[in-house]
Design a protein around this motif. Structure first.
Motif, PDB file in Angstrom:
ATOM      1  N   PRO A   1      -2.378   2.381   8.777  1.00  0.00           N
ATOM      2  CA  PRO A   1      -3.758   1.955   8.524  1.00  0.00           C
ATOM      3  C   PRO A   1      -4.308   1.162   9.706  1.00  0.00           C
ATOM      4  O   PRO A   1      -3.630   0.289  10.256  1.00  0.00           O
ATOM      5  CB  PRO A   1      -3.641   1.060   7.279  1.00  0.00           C
TER       6      PRO A   1
ATOM      7  N   ASN B   1      -8.963   7.106  -1.239  1.00  0.00           N
ATOM      8  CA  ASN B   1      -8.805   5.656  -1.150  1.00  0.00           C
ATOM      9  C   ASN B   1      -8.970   5.030  -2.524  1.00  0.00           C
ATOM     10  O   ASN B   1     -10.089   4.877  -3.022  1.00  0.00           O
ATOM     11  CB  ASN B   1      -9.833   5.069  -0.171  1.00  0.00           C
TER      12      ASN B   1
ATOM     13  N   GLU C   1     -10.523  -1.923  -0.953  1.00  0.00           N
ATOM     14  CA  GLU C   1     -11.142  -2.213   0.338  1.00  0.00           C
ATOM     15  C   GLU C   1     -11.334  -0.913   1.120  1.00  0.00           C
ATOM     16  O   GLU C   1     -10.589   0.051   0.908  1.00  0.00           O
ATOM     17  CB  GLU C   1     -10.265  -3.161   1.168  1.00  0.00           C
TER      18      GLU C   1
ATOM     19  N   PHE D   1     -10.872   1.780   4.002  1.00  0.00           N
ATOM     20  CA  PHE D   1      -9.537   2.143   4.492  1.00  0.00           C
ATOM     21  C   PHE D   1      -9.633   3.294   5.498  1.00  0.00           C
ATOM     22  O   PHE D   1     -10.462   4.190   5.356  1.00  0.00           O
ATOM     23  CB  PHE D   1      -8.677   2.563   3.287  1.00  0.00           C
TER      24      PHE D   1
ATOM     25  N   GLY E   1       1.506   1.613   4.039  1.00  0.00           N
ATOM     26  CA  GLY E   1       0.566   2.677   4.355  1.00  0.00           C
ATOM     27  C   GLY E   1       0.938   3.468   5.585  1.00  0.00           C
ATOM     28  O   GLY E   1       0.139   4.283   6.068  1.00  0.00           O
TER      29      GLY E   1
ATOM     30  N   THR F   1      -7.451  -0.380   9.514  1.00  0.00           N
ATOM     31  CA  THR F   1      -8.448  -1.321   9.021  1.00  0.00           C
ATOM     32  C   THR F   1      -7.790  -2.637   8.610  1.00  0.00           C
ATOM     33  O   THR F   1      -6.647  -2.664   8.135  1.00  0.00           O
ATOM     34  CB  THR F   1      -9.167  -0.726   7.803  1.00  0.00           C
TER      35      THR F   1
ATOM     36  N   HIS G   1      -4.163  -4.060   6.883  1.00  0.00           N
ATOM     37  CA  HIS G   1      -3.490  -3.200   5.917  1.00  0.00           C
ATOM     38  C   HIS G   1      -2.096  -2.760   6.375  1.00  0.00           C
ATOM     39  O   HIS G   1      -1.215  -2.493   5.545  1.00  0.00           O
ATOM     40  CB  HIS G   1      -4.342  -1.956   5.630  1.00  0.00           C
TER      41      HIS G   1
ATOM     42  N   PRO H   1     -15.152   3.638   7.690  1.00  0.00           N
ATOM     43  CA  PRO H   1     -14.024   3.595   6.754  1.00  0.00           C
ATOM     44  C   PRO H   1     -14.328   4.340   5.457  1.00  0.00           C
ATOM     45  O   PRO H   1     -15.488   4.517   5.068  1.00  0.00           O
ATOM     46  CB  PRO H   1     -13.836   2.095   6.498  1.00  0.00           C
TER      47      PRO H   1
ATOM     48  N   ILE I   1       0.860  -1.174   0.000  1.00  0.00           N
ATOM     49  CA  ILE I   1       0.000   0.000   0.000  1.00  0.00           C
ATOM     50  C   ILE I   1       0.897   1.225   0.000  1.00  0.00           C
ATOM     51  O   ILE I   1       1.728   1.409   0.903  1.00  0.00           O
ATOM     52  CB  ILE I   1      -0.947   0.004   1.215  1.00  0.00           C
TER      53      ILE I   1
END
Length: 552
Positions: free
Chosen positions: A128, A74, A78, A80, A138, A130, A133, A104, A49
């Motif tokens: 992240p 995003n 999914e 995020f 990320g 969520t 991730h 999210p 990511i």
């Protein structure tokens, strides 16, 4: 007389204009595009990511009280969210970016965070919150500098560097999530990364940082991994610890420092060695297979490569425990103090409530789950903060489903449900983390700093309070708990909102080892908590409900 009145009016007008111009703290604006991309940190292409095509993501460099306006698009497949690890966000859990407070961001949509760092300094990071991730990246560094009017207890360094270290899996985040959903563990990591890379030692590695001989540099080190504690050291160099998770500390030299998942610290390093290359080293702790990552520091005009002889890591967790005992808060430094003002004398404040949290792991319906005091948290479709704000909490969760002091057999069974504690606004609370497992633990509390009073082997009892540091325990936002040990913290719950207390070990958090703490002000006043932002995403049962009357 008329001229005097005119002068007074002009003076008042100028003062009013100055107040308007200077009345609001500075704003920093960011636009982040979250996408998938291919990286090869271990020589094997894998999905990651990226934020603005970067892995790790962009560093945020801000100053106390700055307003960060971050528009996140995003563009992965999914939902995020990003959370801001250690940023207290006074009165504003709406921007916390965890599934209990925020819906999210759907794929193809965006959300603009408004995060104010308030009166804090230090080294932090975002990541992240969520799914799994965080296992794909990320994340990025977030530094909060002290305002110019507030002196820092050391000379300005030549430069300021951020080092993000963490364990790494070659399996994708979707594969790791499927393993957990099927009831299995994600197992041990395959590697450790340093700023998304690892030096191969073949003479072709580019330096991560450069130093001028004789100059002193600040290194901010954060453990952004999933489960492994890491030991950090720099070949042939001593490190002077100066800051830990938002607090200036008593300055002490270390050859190496353990940094646990979710934790950060800052050290000063002086380039006082022979000009050449040197390795920064991070290695796993408390797991059987030791994994090592290297990164190069290069002296300007240095000609020789780094020595292959790496400095050894310490052995055993008692060494790490002794190092924790050596950390002390710098009470003479000019810096923000945790609220309420004067709480640096926290040892003289009466405890309002004691909560002991015992972690456990077991199989429920054949699937692995983790819990606190017999409850394994699950996020409902409607975030618990939104359910509370819209007045439908009774349809989504129950408060205080766990006892403050659990029975001796706690954890012999696990119920799977939302785990939400209600704590009275401004209560001074003692929290005990008791780890009865054989694995290391690390906990984090959003929205607050707390006083890390003690970590000791065995089980906790009231008599153990004699072992607390009630004078200069470091104010921080994460704390480790060694196997078969306990840790104690204290804090004033003066920040109204809904705040996440979680295991920083990603597997444990995903499988339920977390809870939310509701700190509500009975007056429902803007003095204590901000209103929900107009751009907040709505989901679940509140999606089509009328917005409640705003706080006044």
């Amino acid at each position: 007389m008329g001229r005097v009145v005119l002068v007074i009016i002009l003076w008042l007008s100028a003062a009013t204009l100055l107040t308007v111009v200077r009345g609001e703290d500075p704003y920093l604006f960011y636009t982040w595009n979250v996408t998938y991309g291919t990286i090869s940190p271990l020589g094997i292409p894998q999905q990651a990511i990226l934020i603005n095509d970067q892995f790790p993501g962009p560093n945020i460099n801000c100053t106390s009280n700055n307003n960060l306006v971050i528009n996140v698009f995003n563009n992965i497949d999914e939902p995020f969210l990003l959370t801001w690890n250690g940023i207290q966000q006074r009165k504003n859990s709406w921007q916390d970016g965890v599934p209990g407070t925020n819906c999210p961001i759907p794929p193809g949509k965006n959300f603009t965070y408004h995060v104010q760092v308030k009166d804090q300094i230090g080294s932090y990071f975002y990541y992240p919150s969520t799914a799994m991730h965080r296992a794909a990246g990320g994340y990025g560094g977030l530094r909060v500098n002290s305002r110019l009017l507030i002196p820092v207890p050391y000379p300005d360094p030549e430069d300021d560097y951020t080092i993000l270290i963490g364990d790494w899996y070659t399996k994708s985040h979707t594969t790791l999530r499927k393993l957990l959903d099927s009831g299995r563990s994600i197992g041990r990591p395959e590697a450790v990364l340093m700023n998304g890379k690892t030096a191969k030692g073949d003479g072709k590695d580019e330096p991560l940082f450069t130093m001028k001989p004789g100059k002193t540099y600040k290194y901010r080190v954060c453990n952004v991994g999933l489960k492994a504690s890491l030991n950090f050291r720099i070949q042939s160099h001593s490190m002077k610890l100066v800051e830990m998770e938002g607090s200036h500390v008593v300055q002490t030299h270390y050859d190496s420092i353990d940094v646990h998942v979710g934790g950060c610290f800052s050290v000063l390093v002086t380039a006082d060695r022979v000009p050449k290359d040197y390795y920064m080293v991070a290695s796993t702790r408390f797991i059987k297979s030791v994994l090592i990552v290297k990164g190069i520091i290069r002296y300007e005009n240095g000609k020789a490569p780094a020595s292959p002889d790496l400095p050894p890591a310490p052995l055993g967790w008692p060494w790490s425990l002794n190092q924790f005992h050596s950390f002390r808060w710098n009470l003479s430094a000019s810096a923000a103090r945790p609220n309420p003002q004067g709480s640096y004398k926290y040892g003289k404040i009466n405890i309002t409530r004691t909560i002991k949290l015992v972690n456990s792991a077991m199989r429920t319906k054949g699937k692995l789950r983790y819990g606190l005091n017999g409850v394994s948290h699950v996020d409902p479709e409607t975030p618990v903060k939104l359910a509370e704000y819209y007045g439908i909490s009774d349809k989504v969760f129950k408060y205080n489903t766990i006892p403050d002091i659990p029975p001796p057999n706690v954890g012999s069974t696990l119920s799977v449900q939302p785990n939400v504690l209600n704590i009275t606004h401004r209560d001074f609370v003692e929290i005990i983390f008791e780890n009865r497992e054989k694995a290391m633990q690390s906990y984090h509390l959003d929205g607050y700093s707390f006083f890390a009073l003690a970590i000791e082997p065995g089980t906790w009892s009231p008599e153990k309070r004699r072992e607390y540091n009630l004078l200069d325990a470091v104010s921080r936002h994460s704390i480790q708990v060694f196997p078969k040990s306990w840790a104690a913290i204290m804090l004033t719950f003066d920040n109204a909102g809904m705040w996440n207390l979680r295991s920083e070990h990603a597997e444990n958090r995903y499988l339920g080892q977390q809870l939310y703490i509701s700190v509500s002000s009975p007056e429902h006043s803007l003095r204590d908590e901000y209103n929900i932002a107009d751009n907040n995403i709505l989901c679940g049962l509140i999606k089509n409900l009328p917005k409640p009357a705003p706080y006044t």
